[in-house]
Write an enzyme that holds these catalytic residues in place. Structure first.
Site, PDB file in Angstrom:
ATOM      1  CE1 TYR A 123      -3.855  -2.308   0.578  1.00  0.00           C
ATOM      2  CE2 TYR A 123      -2.446  -3.343   2.213  1.00  0.00           C
ATOM      3  CZ  TYR A 123      -3.578  -3.359   1.433  1.00  0.00           C
ATOM      4  OH  TYR A 123      -4.430  -4.427   1.494  1.00  0.00           O
ATOM      5  CB  CYS A 135       4.588 -18.644  16.257  1.00  0.00           C
ATOM      6  SG  CYS A 135       4.206 -17.404  15.015  1.00  0.00           S
ATOM      7  CB  CYS A 139      -2.371 -20.749  14.055  1.00  0.00           C
ATOM      8  SG  CYS A 139      -2.140 -19.613  15.422  1.00  0.00           S
ATOM      9  NE  ARG A 144       2.912 -13.254   6.642  1.00  0.00           N
ATOM     10  CZ  ARG A 144       2.467 -12.441   7.597  1.00  0.00           C
ATOM     11  NH1 ARG A 144       2.681 -12.732   8.867  1.00  0.00           N
ATOM     12  NH2 ARG A 144       1.815 -11.336   7.276  1.00  0.00           N
ATOM     13  CG  ASP A 303      -5.229 -15.565   3.156  1.00  0.00           C
ATOM     14  OD1 ASP A 303      -6.099 -14.809   2.667  1.00  0.00           O
ATOM     15  OD2 ASP A 303      -4.371 -15.185   3.963  1.00  0.00           O
ATOM     16  CG  ASP A 340      -5.035 -10.146   2.158  1.00  0.00           C
ATOM     17  OD1 ASP A 340      -4.801  -9.362   1.218  1.00  0.00           O
ATOM     18  OD2 ASP A 340      -4.428 -10.103   3.243  1.00  0.00           O
ATOM     19  CE  LYS A 347      -5.196  -6.734   5.683  1.00  0.00           C
ATOM     20  NZ  LYS A 347      -3.954  -6.107   5.185  1.00  0.00           N
TER      21      LYS A 347
HETATM   22  C1  PLP Z   1      -2.913  -5.952   5.911  1.00  0.00           C
HETATM   23  C2  PLP Z   1      -1.717  -5.343   5.414  1.00  0.00           C
HETATM   24  C3  PLP Z   1      -1.379  -4.018   5.739  1.00  0.00           C
HETATM   25  C4  PLP Z   1      -2.258  -3.168   6.637  1.00  0.00           C
HETATM   26  O1  PLP Z   1      -3.492  -2.922   6.056  1.00  0.00           O
HETATM   27  P1  PLP Z   1      -4.597  -2.083   6.837  1.00  0.00           P
HETATM   28  O2  PLP Z   1      -5.828  -2.226   5.997  1.00  0.00           O
HETATM   29  O3  PLP Z   1      -4.087  -0.690   6.910  1.00  0.00           O
HETATM   30  O4  PLP Z   1      -4.752  -2.694   8.192  1.00  0.00           O
HETATM   31  C5  PLP Z   1      -0.237  -3.489   5.205  1.00  0.00           C
HETATM   32  N1  PLP Z   1       0.557  -4.207   4.378  1.00  0.00           N
HETATM   33  C6  PLP Z   1       0.254  -5.475   4.038  1.00  0.00           C
HETATM   34  C7  PLP Z   1       1.156  -6.201   3.105  1.00  0.00           C
HETATM   35  C8  PLP Z   1      -0.881  -6.094   4.548  1.00  0.00           C
HETATM   36  O5  PLP Z   1      -1.156  -7.356   4.212  1.00  0.00           O
END
Ligand code: PLP
Length: 437
Positions: A123, A135, A139, A144, A303, A340, A347
């Site tokens: 993003y 961890c 889980c 991952r 996922d 996702d 997302k």
């Molecule tokens: C989920 C995620 C975020 C954070 O996303 P928000 O919607 O701001 O909580 C940032 N980078 C990656 C790669 C993610 O998977």
């Protein structure tokens, strides 16, 4: 209900006859005695698998290893363990070896979107920073999963520094999300160092930590951890409760400590078949979370990770759950349901429709009860056309946002300033046929 304390004392004494409740509440003791093999699991819970079952289970944990904290193990209801939501999240199922045709090792393309080790930059203004490969518990539904059981390791300072350097060199990054593995598995002083380095970067406005420690190892939330975290505000913590049974006195205490330290708490749950694919269970979970000052943030669709096919529900089940929450309970107890996107699209929120139709002067809406209503659009509203003159607006509004940004995606199509009239997939046949291609 079986008395949890008694059960924990019993498990503790089976692990170590000298162990007292003091040890039980010591997170290092819990980690040292984490259950990693089938016979120990059977012995501690007093259950037995058939030879065939055991063989299938052994094969499964060769590919996807087993690790359960004694604490989380104690939450399993042994009377009907095969249907128990705790058991299903921590204990392997031979179904994990089934490879579905849509399965992928890295469905979110996190490795592809990684400019330096540990960083996923997807993003515009925020990054995911994997700072731990450890961890407390594995889980079974881990997204991952490909990385689980690689040797547990903590990236060294040189590796972490590469991630920090990337963040330092990218002024657009204002939000850093620490994840892993579990960042709370790091020693306090190491996490303190990472957080201090981030604090020193002027453009980093907020840091978030994603952790399942309050769920699977709540005694890790020690006073010294919390006192260290307190120095690094604004810091947010997102945890991962999937079922109301996980909200125990110990986990509530961990949440209380974090909330009392002024840390806003969120929860990211995953919709899992046979664990929480029920509107009543989800409502109970979210209500218990807000009672403990945790705001349900996301509910994830499972996922397409390899080995998770038996956990997947239809997306329609998720929509059904959200339909049963909105209006039926407090707005802040309703998370955003997200898928996702496979391939790294990020997302995507999914919801039932509330906007039924519209004309040029009315909008038809429905509420959760089925009431269909109309909203008459204002006659006098004159939409403001943006001239992109942020400096002039800044003089009037003093909003501290005089910096121009270039719109992307659908926002770009909607922008008054952008010439773009469509977003077109690249290299389609239609485009290739064009004369000017
Ligand atoms: C989920 C995620 C975020 C954070 O996303 P928000 O919607 O701001 O909580 C940032 N980078 C990656 C790669 C993610 O998977």
């Amino acid at each position: 209900m079986v008395n949890l304390k008694l059960k924990q004392v019993e498990i503790a004494s089976k692990i170590d006859s000298a162990a007292a409740i003091v040890q039980w509440n010591d997170w290092k003791w819990q980690m040292k005695h984490a259950i990693t093999d089938i016979p120990t699991f059977e012995r501690l819970l007093g259950i037995r698998f058939s030879d065939d079952e055991r063989q299938a289970l052994e094969k499964t944990i060769q590919k996807f290893p087993l690790r359960i904290t004694p604490y989380y193990l104690s939450l399993i209801d042994t009377r009907d363990y095969k249907n128990d939501p705790i058991y299903r999240q921590c204990f392997p199922s031979p179904s994990e070896l089934v490879v579905d045709k849509c399965d992928m090792a890295d469905p979110l393309a996190e490795d592809k979107d990684s400019p330096v080790p540990g960083i996923t930059h997807r993003y515009p203004d925020r990054v995911l920073f994997l700072v731990s490969n450890v961890c407390a518990m594995y889980c079974r539904h881990c997204t991952r999963k490909r990385k689980v059981g690689n040797v547990d390791y903590i990236p060294d300072k040189a590796t972490i520094s590469m991630g920090l350097e990337y963040i330092r060199n990218n002024p657009a990054i204002r939000d850093v999300l620490l994840s892993g593995g579990d960042p709370f598995m790091l020693p306090d002083d190491y996490l303190d160092w990472i957080l201090s380095e981030l604090d020193a970067i002027p453009h980093v406005e907020v840091v978030r930590i994603g952790t399942r420690v309050p769920v699977v190892l709540p005694c890790r939330v020690t006073n010294s951890l919390v006192n260290m975290l307190k120095k690094h505000h604004p810091l947010w913590v997102n945890t991962h409760f999937n079922h109301p049974k996980e909200v125990t006195p110990a986990s509530r205490e961990a949440l209380r400590k974090l909330a009392d330290a002024g840390i806003p708490l969120g929860n990211q749950c995953v919709l899992l078949a046979g664990v929480n694919d029920c509107p009543q269970i989800m409502k109970k979970l979210f209500q218990k979370l807000v009672q403990n000052r945790v705001r349900p943030y996301y509910m994830f669709q499972c996922d397409l990770t390899e080995g998770l096919s038996h956990f997947r529900t239809s997306i329609s089940k998720g929509v059904e759950i959200i339909e049963n929450l909105i209006g039926h309970t407090s707005g802040f107890a309703v998370p955003t349901y997200v898928v996702d996107a496979p391939g790294g699209g990020g997302k995507i929120p999914v919801m039932p429709n509330y906007l039924i139709s519209c004309s040029s002067n009315k909008v038809v809406l429905r509420n959760y009860e089925g009431v269909i209503t109309t909203y008459t659009e204002p006659e006098s509203y004159r939409p403001v056309k943006c001239r992109g003159d942020c400096e002039a607006c800044e003089l009037q509004l003093n909003a501290g946002c005089s910096e121009k940004t270039n719109a992307i995606g659908i926002a770009k199509l909607l922008s008054d300033l952008d010439e773009a009239i469509s977003l077109v997939p690249e290299k389609t046949r239609r485009i290739e046929r064009r004369n000017d291609a």
